[in-house]
Design an enzyme around this catalytic site. Sequence first.
Site, mmCIF file in Angstrom:
data_model
loop_
_atom_site.group_PDB
_atom_site.id
_atom_site.type_symbol
_atom_site.label_atom_id
_atom_site.label_comp_id
_atom_site.label_asym_id
_atom_site.label_seq_id
_atom_site.Cartn_x
_atom_site.Cartn_y
_atom_site.Cartn_z
ATOM 1 N N CYS A 70 11.746 11.051 10.695
ATOM 2 C CA CYS A 70 12.339 10.047 11.899
ATOM 3 C C CYS A 70 11.834 8.742 11.388
ATOM 4 C CB CYS A 70 11.454 10.706 13.151
ATOM 5 S SG CYS A 70 9.882 9.574 13.680
ATOM 6 N N GLY A 77 -6.360 4.585 9.560
ATOM 7 C CA GLY A 77 -4.615 4.887 9.987
ATOM 8 C C GLY A 77 -3.960 6.104 8.609
ATOM 9 N N CYS A 92 6.451 15.331 13.399
ATOM 10 C CA CYS A 92 7.029 15.643 12.033
ATOM 11 C C CYS A 92 6.182 16.007 11.185
ATOM 12 C CB CYS A 92 7.846 14.643 10.977
ATOM 13 S SG CYS A 92 8.968 13.661 11.988
ATOM 14 N N GLU A 127 -11.226 3.145 0.601
ATOM 15 C CA GLU A 127 -11.608 4.641 0.637
ATOM 16 C C GLU A 127 -12.606 4.997 0.963
ATOM 17 O OE1 GLU A 127 -8.357 6.517 0.026
ATOM 18 O OE2 GLU A 127 -7.090 4.923 -1.969
ATOM 19 N N GLY A 150 -1.256 0.872 5.048
ATOM 20 C CA GLY A 150 -1.787 -1.741 4.820
ATOM 21 C C GLY A 150 -2.825 -1.628 4.923
HETATM 22 P P1 ADP Z 1 -2.456 2.400 1.850
HETATM 23 O O1 ADP Z 1 -4.511 1.675 1.730
HETATM 24 O O2 ADP Z 1 -2.691 2.420 4.335
HETATM 25 O O3 ADP Z 1 -2.308 3.408 1.815
HETATM 26 P P2 ADP Z 1 -1.273 -0.222 1.399
HETATM 27 O O4 ADP Z 1 -2.039 -1.093 1.772
HETATM 28 O O5 ADP Z 1 -1.712 0.520 0.133
HETATM 29 O O6 ADP Z 1 -1.744 1.541 2.443
HETATM 30 O O7 ADP Z 1 -0.257 0.111 1.052
HETATM 31 C C1 ADP Z 1 0.760 -0.445 2.255
HETATM 32 C C2 ADP Z 1 2.368 -0.724 1.559
HETATM 33 O O8 ADP Z 1 2.916 -0.017 1.663
HETATM 34 C C3 ADP Z 1 3.311 -1.341 2.901
HETATM 35 O O9 ADP Z 1 2.917 -2.859 3.129
HETATM 36 C C4 ADP Z 1 4.420 -1.079 2.249
HETATM 37 O O10 ADP Z 1 5.289 -2.736 1.141
HETATM 38 C C5 ADP Z 1 4.382 -0.094 1.352
HETATM 39 N N1 ADP Z 1 4.741 1.649 2.054
HETATM 40 C C6 ADP Z 1 5.460 2.474 1.420
HETATM 41 N N2 ADP Z 1 5.794 3.546 2.086
HETATM 42 C C7 ADP Z 1 5.575 2.745 3.744
HETATM 43 C C8 ADP Z 1 5.879 3.601 4.540
HETATM 44 N N3 ADP Z 1 5.925 4.504 5.294
HETATM 45 N N4 ADP Z 1 5.091 3.200 5.659
HETATM 46 C C9 ADP Z 1 4.768 1.940 5.740
HETATM 47 N N5 ADP Z 1 4.804 1.076 4.598
HETATM 48 C C10 ADP Z 1 4.807 1.559 3.213
HETATM 49 ZN ZN ZN Z 2 8.458 11.422 12.386
#
Ligand code: ADP
Ligand code: ZN
Length: 195
Positions: free
Chosen positions: A152, A18, A190, A93, A23
Amino acid sequence: MVDFMEYASSGSIEVIVGPMYAGKSEELIRRITRAQIAGLRVIALKPKLDDRYSINHIISHNGKQKDCVVVSSVAEIEALIATEDFDVLAIDEVQFLEEDVISVCQRVADMGKRVICSGLDMDFRAEPFANVAHLVAIAESVTKLTAICMTCKKPATRTQRLVNGEPAKYTDPIILVGAKESYEARCRSCHKVKR
Ligand code: ADP
Ligand code: ZN
């Protein structure tokens, strides 16, 4: 979610993908924690991203943490799995590791162990990270998570790169000296890449 993989007796590869903020790390930490509660031995690792510091934790954007080993190369992963007893190999990662990570994951799964990889499926241009695309193809289980689009508020599948607040150009180098850079989650409509 895909906890049925915990019943698999033969080896398997699980991939969590994703955009940023979807998350992925949170979900990886959740799966590692469950494996540890089940008494499984977990090797958790992530690639070293810069030389200034290395924090030995998988960290999610909402502050959850899990101890891990920081590796500078796939060769270091090979050394780890050759010397340690383990049941589960978890990698965060994964898009930043070299191509050899694919054959390592295959080999560990073929040994009857569980492999869980988490990473970005697309770069800021919305082009696939080749290793992750390959892992998705060979995995037993794929979980594609979405974030929330910062424009959005609909589900976001892409990572927007901003340079001085403006969408990055397609040709912008990965390191831009002196520019203020940031990343945010965006949906398909977007998400912008300047050509
Ligand atoms: P990833 O590893 O996919 O970058 P993380 O597990 O580090 O994601 O972080 C997920 C958390 O980030 C969510 O549970 C939420 O608290 C926070 N968050 C911050 N910005 C967003 C966003 N735009 N959409 C969803 N969650 C977000
Ligand atoms: Zn959008």
